[in-house]
Design a protein around this motif. Structure first.
Motif, PDB file in Angstrom:
ATOM      1  N   ASP A 145     -85.688 -36.841  58.468  1.00 10.43           N
ATOM      2  CA  ASP A 145     -85.075 -36.397  57.218  1.00 10.43           C
ATOM      3  C   ASP A 145     -85.879 -35.275  56.583  1.00 10.43           C
ATOM      4  OD1 ASP A 145     -83.528 -36.134  55.017  1.00 10.43           O
ATOM      5  OD2 ASP A 145     -84.012 -38.092  54.120  1.00 10.43           O
ATOM      6  N   LYS A 148     -80.539 -43.632  56.068  1.00  8.00           N
ATOM      7  CA  LYS A 148     -80.636 -42.171  56.017  1.00  8.00           C
ATOM      8  C   LYS A 148     -79.284 -41.531  56.340  1.00  8.00           C
ATOM      9  CE  LYS A 148     -81.468 -37.884  57.425  1.00  8.00           C
ATOM     10  NZ  LYS A 148     -80.921 -36.983  58.420  1.00  8.00           N
ATOM     11  N   ARG A 208     -68.083 -33.983  66.004  1.00 10.21           N
ATOM     12  CA  ARG A 208     -69.240 -34.899  66.099  1.00 10.21           C
ATOM     13  C   ARG A 208     -69.330 -35.752  64.831  1.00 10.21           C
ATOM     14  NH1 ARG A 208     -74.475 -33.838  64.066  1.00 10.21           N
ATOM     15  NH2 ARG A 208     -74.132 -31.584  64.049  1.00 10.21           N
ATOM     16  N   LYS A 209     -69.188 -35.109  63.692  1.00  9.10           N
ATOM     17  CA  LYS A 209     -69.361 -35.841  62.425  1.00  9.10           C
ATOM     18  C   LYS A 209     -68.252 -36.864  62.190  1.00  9.10           C
ATOM     19  CE  LYS A 209     -72.408 -32.822  59.907  1.00  9.10           C
ATOM     20  NZ  LYS A 209     -72.620 -31.506  60.485  1.00  9.10           N
TER      21      LYS A 209
HETATM   22  O1  44H Z   1     -77.555 -31.682  61.157  1.00  6.92           O
HETATM   23  P1  44H Z   1     -76.155 -32.257  61.063  1.00  6.92           P
HETATM   24  O2  44H Z   1     -75.126 -31.273  61.488  1.00  6.92           O
HETATM   25  O3  44H Z   1     -76.044 -33.583  61.721  1.00  6.92           O
HETATM   26  O4  44H Z   1     -75.904 -32.540  59.509  1.00  6.92           O
HETATM   27  C1  44H Z   1     -75.989 -31.505  58.564  1.00  6.92           C
HETATM   28  C2  44H Z   1     -76.917 -31.892  57.431  1.00  6.92           C
HETATM   29  O5  44H Z   1     -76.384 -32.991  56.742  1.00  6.92           O
HETATM   30  C3  44H Z   1     -78.296 -32.269  57.970  1.00  6.92           C
HETATM   31  O6  44H Z   1     -78.831 -31.271  58.800  1.00  6.92           O
HETATM   32  C4  44H Z   1     -79.281 -32.552  56.805  1.00  6.92           C
HETATM   33  O7  44H Z   1     -79.701 -31.355  56.226  1.00  6.92           O
HETATM   34  C5  44H Z   1     -80.463 -33.345  57.313  1.00  6.92           C
HETATM   35  O8  44H Z   1     -80.059 -34.448  58.052  1.00  6.92           O
HETATM   36  C6  44H Z   1     -81.394 -33.767  56.191  1.00  6.92           C
HETATM   37  O9  44H Z   1     -82.351 -34.630  56.704  1.00  6.92           O
END
Ligand code: 44H
Ligand code: NAD
Length: 384
Positions: free
Chosen positions: A160, A209, A296-297
């Motif tokens: 994170d 998280k 993916r999301k």
């Molecule tokens: O990296 P992803 O594409 O899974 O998600 C995008 C953001 O939510 C992510 O990169 C956050 O900035 C990160 O997970 C913070 O710890």
């Protein structure tokens, strides 16, 4: 000096994991396909991590170099042969592509090096290292498969730190938020790395998280995109979006509190702290980065669908998660290959089929119906 080989010299690689190794006196070899980054790492041998604060403090990261995995296979195999850690921050979808080379490196290593190798995938995905292990093992011969137990330790982790897209073409420097957390699941002592927290059970950490930071982030990104907001902090200035984030995180929070017996007050404080992190205007974090790769999301085990399914199982509300899923289905960034593919799928197959294929949702389930209703509501009225 110990060595860490890190796949992915991008934002998290340079701005977080590689930086922690370097600060812990490891030599860091970044492995990437981006020639410009590799060349700069080898010529400059250092870069700065800049904190997204009023003071913009700088931390110099040294003892770094780079290898191109497409062009320097032999050197990567040699580095894997003598490294203590092998880590990745490359994106979950890329793990199968780097596994064959890692398998070659491990095959050579175990012939001569009896020291243990520690492998950690630092991705936003539950059990990412287990997936990486499976991809690697598929590429090992029978003899190597028999000897890796005990010689290679695969450890799951949660990472994170918000590291936005960098707007400094030609520089290795990385702007990051000051906050970070790197949690690694290990049931025995492993070589120490400054800033790495060891736990015996990762599940509560990674779920907390992913279903708070990443669920909240996704809500802001997809609603922000629909309302033409460029950045996360700008989107949060919109009260309807802010309210929607709170409402959605109340739903994931209710699930997490019940599932892991969390203290409700502490969890609420965790949520508030995260929303404050999102408000950091120095990050200038664009909604298209945070919303990237919507297929993916929207996966069954990712930040939106999984908590909705888990909430449904125990009769908790998932109304706002359904709204978030519906808004993700509208994400139409033409520069994002997955967004383009998703829109084509919706057009060609229809929403119900996409929810089944992408999200793993039953066609006639209540959740599918709720998402479809919200999707249509967004189509007719953007402010909801
Ligand atoms: O990296 P992803 O594409 O899974 O998600 C995008 C953001 O939510 C992510 O990169 C956050 O900035 C990160 O997970 C913070 O710890
Ligand atoms: N940026 C964040 O805030 C953040 C925070 C926590 C976790 N993560 C996770 O970290 C991972 C990386 O994210 P990022 O933001 O650093 O992405 P990024 O795009 O900045 O970095 C990814 C790097 O991987 C490289 N790459 C892509 N394909 C490759 C291949 N086949 N071989 C070698 N290198 C390859 C790219 O060139 C790039 O340098 C993702 O799983 C993400 O979810 C990101």
């Amino acid at each position: 000096m110990n060595l860490a080989v890190h796949f992915g010299a991008g934002n998290i690689g340079r701005g977080f994991i590689g930086a922690l190794f370097s600060q812990s006196d490891y030599q860091v070899i970044f492995v990437d396909i981006a020639d410009d980054i590799i060349q700069q790492l080898n010529s400059k041998k250092r870069y700065n991590v800049k904190l997204a604060t009023d003071g913009q403090e700088n931390i110099t990261i040294e003892n770094v170099s780079g290898l191109n995995n497409m062009k320097q296979e032999e050197q990567v195999i040699e580095a894997i042969g003598r490294t203590t850690y092998l880590t990745t921050a490359i994106g979950p979808n890329i793990l199968p592509h780097i596994a064959p080379l890692i398998a070659k490196g491990i095959t050579e290593r175990v012939k001569t090096n009896s020291e243990r190798l520690y492998v950690i995938a630092c991705e936003n995905q539950i059990s990412a290292t287990d997936f990486l292990k499976d991809y690697i093992v598929e590429n090992l011969d029978e003899e190597t498969k028999k000897v890796i137990d005990g010689k290679v330790l695969f450890l799951n982790s949660a990472v994170d730190r918000i590291v936005p897209m960098q707007h400094n073409q030609g520089s290795l420097d990385v702007l990051v938020e000051p906050y970070y957390e790197w949690v690694v699941e290990a049931r025995e002592e492993i070589p120490s790395v400054e800033g790495m927290k060891i736990v015996s059970d990762l599940a509560p950490y990674i779920e907390r998280k992913l279903f708070t930071v990443n669920t909240g982030h996704a809500v802001i990104a997809y609603l922000g995109y629909l309302k033409n907001k460029a950045t996360i902090h700008e989107a949060l200035n919109d009260n309807t979006i802010l309210e929607q984030v709170h409402a959605t995180l109340a739903e994931t929070g209710a699930y997490l509190i019940k599932r892991y017996n969390l203290d409700a007050t502490e969890h609420q404080q965790y949520i508030e702290k995260i929303i404050e992190r999102f408000k950091n205007a120095h990050l200038n974090d664009v909604v298209t980065r945070v919303g990237r790769s919507p297929i993916r999301k929207l996966g069954p085990n990712d930040r939106l669908v999984r908590p909705a399914l888990e909430a449904a199982k125990v009769n908790l509300s998932y109304v706002n998660l359904a709204k978030a899923i519906a808004s993700a289905l509208h994400f139409n960034d033409e520069n994002d290959p997955e967004a383009v593919k998703l829109q084509i799928m919706i057009k060609e197959k229809g929403l119900q089929a996409v929810l089944n294929e992408v999200c793993g949702l039953d066609k006639n389930s209540e959740i599918t119906q709720k998402i479809i209703r919200n999707y249509k509501a967004i189509s007719v009225k953007e402010d909801f």
